[in-house]
Design a protein around this motif. Structure first.
Motif, mmCIF file in Angstrom:
data_model
loop_
_atom_site.group_PDB
_atom_site.id
_atom_site.type_symbol
_atom_site.label_atom_id
_atom_site.label_comp_id
_atom_site.label_asym_id
_atom_site.label_seq_id
_atom_site.Cartn_x
_atom_site.Cartn_y
_atom_site.Cartn_z
ATOM 1 N N LEU A 1 -6.139 8.286 -7.119
ATOM 2 C CA LEU A 1 -5.903 7.481 -5.930
ATOM 3 C C LEU A 1 -7.079 6.482 -5.792
ATOM 4 N N ASP A 2 -6.881 5.490 -5.257
ATOM 5 C CA ASP A 2 -7.897 4.336 -4.770
ATOM 6 C C ASP A 2 -8.703 4.735 -3.854
ATOM 7 N N GLN A 3 -8.092 5.452 -2.807
ATOM 8 C CA GLN A 3 -8.854 5.806 -1.439
ATOM 9 C C GLN A 3 -8.261 7.282 -1.233
ATOM 10 N N PRO A 4 -8.737 8.186 -1.595
ATOM 11 C CA PRO A 4 -8.319 9.555 -1.204
ATOM 12 C C PRO A 4 -9.294 10.166 0.074
ATOM 13 N N MET B 1 -0.468 -1.680 -6.606
ATOM 14 C CA MET B 1 -0.294 -1.427 -5.331
ATOM 15 C C MET B 1 -2.005 -0.742 -4.856
ATOM 16 N N THR B 2 -2.477 -0.782 -3.718
ATOM 17 C CA THR B 2 -3.541 0.075 -3.374
ATOM 18 C C THR B 2 -2.949 1.586 -2.951
ATOM 19 N N VAL C 1 0.888 -1.313 0.204
ATOM 20 C CA VAL C 1 0.112 -0.080 -0.085
ATOM 21 C C VAL C 1 0.853 1.154 -0.081
ATOM 22 N N LEU C 2 0.464 2.325 -1.007
ATOM 23 C CA LEU C 2 1.118 3.562 -0.968
ATOM 24 C C LEU C 2 0.206 4.503 -0.327
ATOM 25 N N LEU C 3 0.803 5.212 0.782
ATOM 26 C CA LEU C 3 0.055 6.314 1.514
ATOM 27 C C LEU C 3 0.737 7.544 1.339
ATOM 28 N N ILE C 4 -0.058 8.459 0.403
ATOM 29 C CA ILE C 4 0.786 9.596 0.184
ATOM 30 C C ILE C 4 0.038 10.923 0.903
ATOM 31 N N ALA D 1 4.876 8.961 -7.852
ATOM 32 C CA ALA D 1 4.925 7.862 -7.014
ATOM 33 C C ALA D 1 3.524 7.275 -7.063
ATOM 34 N N ILE D 2 2.465 7.842 -7.346
ATOM 35 C CA ILE D 2 0.854 7.268 -7.360
ATOM 36 C C ILE D 2 1.166 6.483 -8.665
ATOM 37 N N SER D 3 1.479 7.033 -9.934
ATOM 38 C CA SER D 3 1.409 6.164 -11.189
ATOM 39 C C SER D 3 2.379 5.097 -11.060
ATOM 40 N N GLU D 4 3.580 5.161 -10.401
ATOM 41 C CA GLU D 4 4.299 3.956 -10.264
ATOM 42 C C GLU D 4 3.552 2.884 -9.471
ATOM 43 N N ALA D 5 3.142 3.276 -8.365
ATOM 44 C CA ALA D 5 2.210 2.367 -7.572
ATOM 45 C C ALA D 5 1.033 1.621 -8.294
ATOM 46 N N ASN D 6 0.448 2.489 -9.069
ATOM 47 C CA ASN D 6 -0.605 2.117 -9.823
ATOM 48 C C ASN D 6 -0.197 0.916 -10.932
#
Length: 194
Positions: free
Chosen positions: A158-161, A141-142, A116-119, A132-137
């Motif tokens: 984001l999946d969960q903003p 990753m969630t 999971v990535l939390l920004i 970072a979000i693009s790479e995680a996607n």
């Protein structure tokens, strides 16, 4: 001691009221989903990666500590890493491949699809956060974020903003720590009998 050119009592009251008002935007159902996401990640031996810039970077490091120790002092907590914590890595990547890639490259090297990535971002528009979000996607990753202002470009990715609509960077950063502490307490309750 000089007399301030502003009304400190008014500043204090106004700040506390703004923070109180913005926290009413927190959605408890969305928070419950995030708790479930993190517990599922933990069951799959996944890791939580946190990132942010400036004060948000400091908050990411703070919350990494809380999720490593605060939710289960005996060691049965989350595997977690704050991507802004290693200055050698940050300066190397910033110098060699650009500041925009300081988080995304670390994810490319370390992260797996069950992580999971939390920004944490006030504006949601910093290019290193978007990358970072693009790479995680790409990894699968969630992706989760705590955002201020209008949510920026990050919100739609984001999946969960968690978006707190406030035009104030300091209050935006306060919401990151407060939401993080609520998560820590919820995870502690979930795991305390293990």
């Amino acid at each position: 001691m000089s007399t301030p050119s502003y009304n400190l009592e008014h500043l204090t009251t106004s700040y506390v009221q703004s923070l109180t008002d913005v926290l009413t935007q927190l959605n408890a159902k969305a928070l419950a989903l995030l708790v479930d996401t993190l517990l599922s990640m933990r069951e799959k031996n996944g890791s939580l990666y946190l990132c942010g810039n400036g004060g948000s970077a400091a908050n990411a490091i703070h919350l990494a500590n809380d999720f490593t120790f605060g939710i289960h002092p005996k060691g049965n907590a989350l595997k977690v890493e704050a991507l802004a914590a290693n200055s050698s890595i940050l300066t190397c990547l910033g110098n060699d491949i650009g500041y925009d890639n300081i988080f995304s490259h670390q994810l490319k090297v370390k992260a797996k699809h069950h992580d999971v990535l939390l920004i944490l971002s006030g504006s949601g528009n910093s290019q290193n956060i978007i990358n970072a979000i693009s790479e995680a996607n790409k990894i699968g990753m969630t992706t989760v974020g705590i955002l201020g202002f209008d949510g920026g470009k990050a919100k739609a990715l984001l999946d969960q903003p968690f978006h707190f609509e406030i035009q104030d960077m300091q209050i935006s950063e306060d919401t990151q720590v407060i939401l993080g502490h609520i998560l820590m307490k919820a995870l502690y309750e979930e795991l305390k009998h293990e």
